[in-house]
Design a protein around this motif. Structure first.
Motif, PDB file in Angstrom:
ATOM      1  N   PRO A 124       0.836  -1.207   0.000  1.00 33.03           N
ATOM      2  CA  PRO A 124       0.000   0.000   0.000  1.00 33.03           C
ATOM      3  C   PRO A 124       0.869   1.255   0.000  1.00 33.03           C
ATOM      4  N   SER A 125       0.444   2.247  -0.778  1.00 30.48           N
ATOM      5  CA  SER A 125       1.260   3.450  -0.953  1.00 30.48           C
ATOM      6  C   SER A 125       0.453   4.711  -0.728  1.00 30.48           C
ATOM      7  N   ALA A 126       1.126   5.700  -0.144  1.00 33.64           N
ATOM      8  CA  ALA A 126       0.556   7.034   0.034  1.00 33.64           C
ATOM      9  C   ALA A 126       1.425   8.013  -0.736  1.00 33.64           C
ATOM     10  N   TYR A 127       0.809   8.839  -1.554  1.00 34.19           N
ATOM     11  CA  TYR A 127       1.527   9.863  -2.304  1.00 34.19           C
ATOM     12  C   TYR A 127       1.285  11.208  -1.638  1.00 34.19           C
ATOM     13  N   TYR A 128       2.351  11.778  -1.074  1.00 34.33           N
ATOM     14  CA  TYR A 128       2.269  13.089  -0.424  1.00 34.33           C
ATOM     15  C   TYR A 128       2.547  14.143  -1.493  1.00 34.33           C
ATOM     16  N   CYS A 129       1.481  14.678  -2.051  1.00 36.91           N
ATOM     17  CA  CYS A 129       1.576  15.606  -3.179  1.00 36.91           C
ATOM     18  C   CYS A 129       1.845  17.019  -2.666  1.00 36.91           C
ATOM     19  N   TYR A 130       3.111  17.398  -2.629  1.00 36.51           N
ATOM     20  CA  TYR A 130       3.465  18.755  -2.230  1.00 36.51           C
ATOM     21  C   TYR A 130       2.987  19.762  -3.282  1.00 36.51           C
ATOM     22  N   GLU A 131       3.076  19.326  -4.540  1.00 32.96           N
ATOM     23  CA  GLU A 131       2.752  20.242  -5.637  1.00 32.96           C
ATOM     24  C   GLU A 131       2.476  19.430  -6.890  1.00 32.96           C
ATOM     25  N   PHE A 132       1.443  19.798  -7.620  1.00 33.18           N
ATOM     26  CA  PHE A 132       1.176  19.197  -8.925  1.00 33.18           C
ATOM     27  C   PHE A 132       2.052  19.902  -9.962  1.00 33.18           C
ATOM     28  N   PRO A 133       2.173  19.367 -11.179  1.00 31.75           N
ATOM     29  CA  PRO A 133       3.016  20.036 -12.196  1.00 31.75           C
ATOM     30  C   PRO A 133       2.355  21.331 -12.676  1.00 31.75           C
ATOM     31  N   ARG A 134       2.745  22.406 -12.064  1.00 34.12           N
ATOM     32  CA  ARG A 134       2.041  23.675 -12.278  1.00 34.12           C
ATOM     33  C   ARG A 134       2.250  24.223 -13.693  1.00 34.12           C
ATOM     34  N   HIS A 135       3.364  23.914 -14.319  1.00 40.24           N
ATOM     35  CA  HIS A 135       3.579  24.400 -15.680  1.00 40.24           C
ATOM     36  C   HIS A 135       2.599  23.753 -16.659  1.00 40.24           C
ATOM     37  N   ILE A 136       2.000  22.627 -16.260  1.00 40.25           N
ATOM     38  CA  ILE A 136       1.000  21.964 -17.099  1.00 40.25           C
ATOM     39  C   ILE A 136      -0.402  22.463 -16.780  1.00 40.25           C
ATOM     40  N   TYR A 137      -0.717  22.561 -15.484  1.00 44.98           N
ATOM     41  CA  TYR A 137      -2.080  22.899 -15.080  1.00 44.98           C
ATOM     42  C   TYR A 137      -2.288  24.396 -14.811  1.00 44.98           C
ATOM     43  N   GLU A 138      -1.215  25.159 -14.765  1.00 41.67           N
ATOM     44  CA  GLU A 138      -1.317  26.611 -14.608  1.00 41.67           C
ATOM     45  C   GLU A 138      -0.373  27.292 -15.621  1.00 41.67           C
ATOM     46  N   PRO A 139      -0.571  27.015 -16.914  1.00 42.39           N
ATOM     47  CA  PRO A 139       0.365  27.519 -17.932  1.00 42.39           C
ATOM     48  C   PRO A 139       0.405  29.035 -18.046  1.00 42.39           C
ATOM     49  N   ALA A 140      -0.707  29.692 -17.684  1.00 37.50           N
ATOM     50  CA  ALA A 140      -0.696  31.154 -17.742  1.00 37.50           C
ATOM     51  C   ALA A 140       0.172  31.751 -16.648  1.00 37.50           C
ATOM     52  N   LEU A 141       0.396  30.975 -15.602  1.00 43.75           N
ATOM     53  CA  LEU A 141       1.171  31.458 -14.458  1.00 43.75           C
ATOM     54  C   LEU A 141       2.626  31.037 -14.539  1.00 43.75           C
ATOM     55  N   ILE A 142       2.865  29.799 -14.968  1.00 39.95           N
ATOM     56  CA  ILE A 142       4.214  29.245 -14.950  1.00 39.95           C
ATOM     57  C   ILE A 142       4.549  28.673 -16.327  1.00 39.95           C
ATOM     58  N   MET A 143       5.573  29.222 -16.937  1.00 42.26           N
ATOM     59  CA  MET A 143       6.094  28.701 -18.195  1.00 42.26           C
ATOM     60  C   MET A 143       7.527  28.242 -17.968  1.00 42.26           C
ATOM     61  N   ARG A 144       7.813  27.002 -18.364  1.00 45.13           N
ATOM     62  CA  ARG A 144       9.161  26.466 -18.208  1.00 45.13           C
ATOM     63  C   ARG A 144      10.145  27.154 -19.148  1.00 45.13           C
ATOM     64  N   SER A 145       9.677  27.512 -20.347  1.00 40.61           N
ATOM     65  CA  SER A 145      10.558  28.066 -21.379  1.00 40.61           C
ATOM     66  C   SER A 145      10.554  29.581 -21.353  1.00 40.61           C
ATOM     67  N   ARG A 146      11.567  30.162 -21.978  1.00 41.60           N
ATOM     68  CA  ARG A 146      11.724  31.614 -21.939  1.00 41.60           C
ATOM     69  C   ARG A 146      10.903  32.335 -22.993  1.00 41.60           C
ATOM     70  N   ASN A 147      10.483  31.645 -24.040  1.00 41.50           N
ATOM     71  CA  ASN A 147       9.719  32.316 -25.100  1.00 41.50           C
ATOM     72  C   ASN A 147       8.683  31.364 -25.680  1.00 41.50           C
TER      73      ASN A 147
END
Length: 395
Positions: A124-147
């Motif tokens: 049995p496993s527990a996943y302690y999700c500190y953070e979801f991939p925000r660059h995927i689900y919050e693209p307007a806020l976080i962009m991995r690339s510079r342009n």
């Protein structure tokens, strides 16, 4: 596979330096009293210390080294190769865990979010999700690339990351999150309910020092990334009349390439005295919490916020934007100030504590009381132990 003595707990993490590792270390120290703990982490993760009382297992992972030169230019290929290498490594780690552990606690991977390990686990496993991939689900806020061109080139990679993260997260038997806000986002993104385990701070290390006088500077703590809110902090300070304008000190451990230059350039235009401190020790950070006139937290939708908790434990008044996980710990007007994300509103709140030292002291004292009563390492670890115990009892 239950054992006769304490059950065995396998822990996985692939976290960088920062508050997340401090949370993990504090909880592990408590869990080692209830479980036989083995902590697994790929090379390149922040190292844990043997003093925690658990077995440490570092796994070679050359693919996790920081990209530079040609590898950075070939980012779509290099990052895809790294994900494949992480998946292979997680298979190997799972093979060892499956033959030895009664229970598994999995923390985030800095390269993905939910590590592929979750897909290959049998206990049995527990996943302690500190953070979801925000660059995927919050693209307007976080962009991995510079342009925008680079962003387009990485679209295939993001699709792969999304599939891998979702498949891994949904493979966990239990999802854990840091805050009420994260529980809401996890429901929206993954369609599952999560248990909330709010971490605490080491109040025996983070505490006020009556012999230290508070100074007039404002402190902003967080990685040198755009979504950590340092620019908003500067804009807010610039809204204060020049004669009363405090200096801003930024403490950071990591940097988005070129971001410090961007901050320094903005500070000159805004006429804000800015000092950027990199690579300082925890003791130096505690000293800054004790001397700062206020800690300003302008992070964008911060999942939880260890920075305000650390400051509160040191008796420092906190001014934070009214969003994300900050709401779980800061009670407006009681142990800190929550304000809209508006530079004028933030500047007024700052002046409220910088000019009224009596009120600042009262806020700091109540903040310390809150931290010691409700947000210690022990309270967080006991809550984690409770939910893990329930998961183990179902087997």
């Amino acid at each position: 596979m239950m054992t006769q003595d304490r059950p065995s707990l396998a822990v996985f993490h692939n976290l960088p330096s920062g508050g997340g590792v401090r949370v993990l270390a504090g909880m592990l120290e408590h869990l080692c009293g209830e479980y036989r703990v083995t902590a697994h982490f790929p090379e390149g993760s922040e190292r844990l210390t043997s003093s925690l009382g658990c077995v440490l297992r570092e796994w070679p992972f050359p693919g996790g080294r920081r990209m530079s030169g040609p590898r950075r230019v070939m980012a779509p290929v290099s990052l895809t190769a790294r994900l494949k290498a992480l998946d292979r490594l997680c298979r190997k780690i799972a093979e060892e865990i499956n033959g030895s552990a009664d229970l598994v606690l999995v923390h985030n991977s800095m390269y993905l979010a939910a590590p592929p390990l979750l897909r290959y686990l049998q206990p049995p496993s527990a996943y302690y999700c500190y953070e979801f991939p925000r660059h995927i689900y919050e693209p307007a806020l976080i962009m991995r690339s510079r342009n925008r061109v680079q962003h387009l080139l990485l679209s295939g990679l993001r699709k792969r990351e999304r599939r891998m993260d979702r498949a891994a997260a949904l493979s966990a038997d239990l999802m854990l999150v840091l805050s009420s806000w994260m529980a809401m986002r996890v429901r929206d993104i993954y369609g599952v309910s999560a248990e909330t385990v709010r971490p605490g701070v080491d109040t025996e290390r983070f505490f006020p020092d009556g012999s230290v006088s508070r100074e007039g500077f404002v402190l902003s703590v967080g990685a040198l990334w755009p979504f950590k809110g340092h620019e908003t902090a500067m804009e807010s300070i610039s809204a204060i009349p020049a004669g009363s304008r405090p200096a801003l000190r930024v403490v950071a451990d990591r940097e988005y390439p070129g971001y410090s230059k961007r901050l320094l350039s903005a500070s000159r235009k805004l006429e804000v005295r800015l000092e950027i401190l990199r690579g300082i020790t925890d003791d130096e950070l505690i000293d800054l919490y004790r001397r700062a006139g206020a800690v300003l937290c302008c992070q964008m939708n911060e999942p939880y916020g260890m920075v305000p908790l650390e400051a509160m434990a040191c008796g420092c008044p906190v001014v934070a934007v009214d969003e994300g996980g900050f709401r779980d710990n800061i009670r407006n007007g009681e142990n800190g100030l929550l304000v809209p994300r508006d530079p004028v509103d933030i500047s007024r709140a700052l002046l409220n504590v910088l000019d009224d030292r009596e009120r600042a002291a009262a806020l700091g004292a109540r903040a310390r009381e809150f931290a010691t009563a409700e947000r210690t390492v022990r309270t967080g670890a006991e809550r984690l132990s409770e939910v893990l115990g329930k998961l183990l009892s179902k087997t």
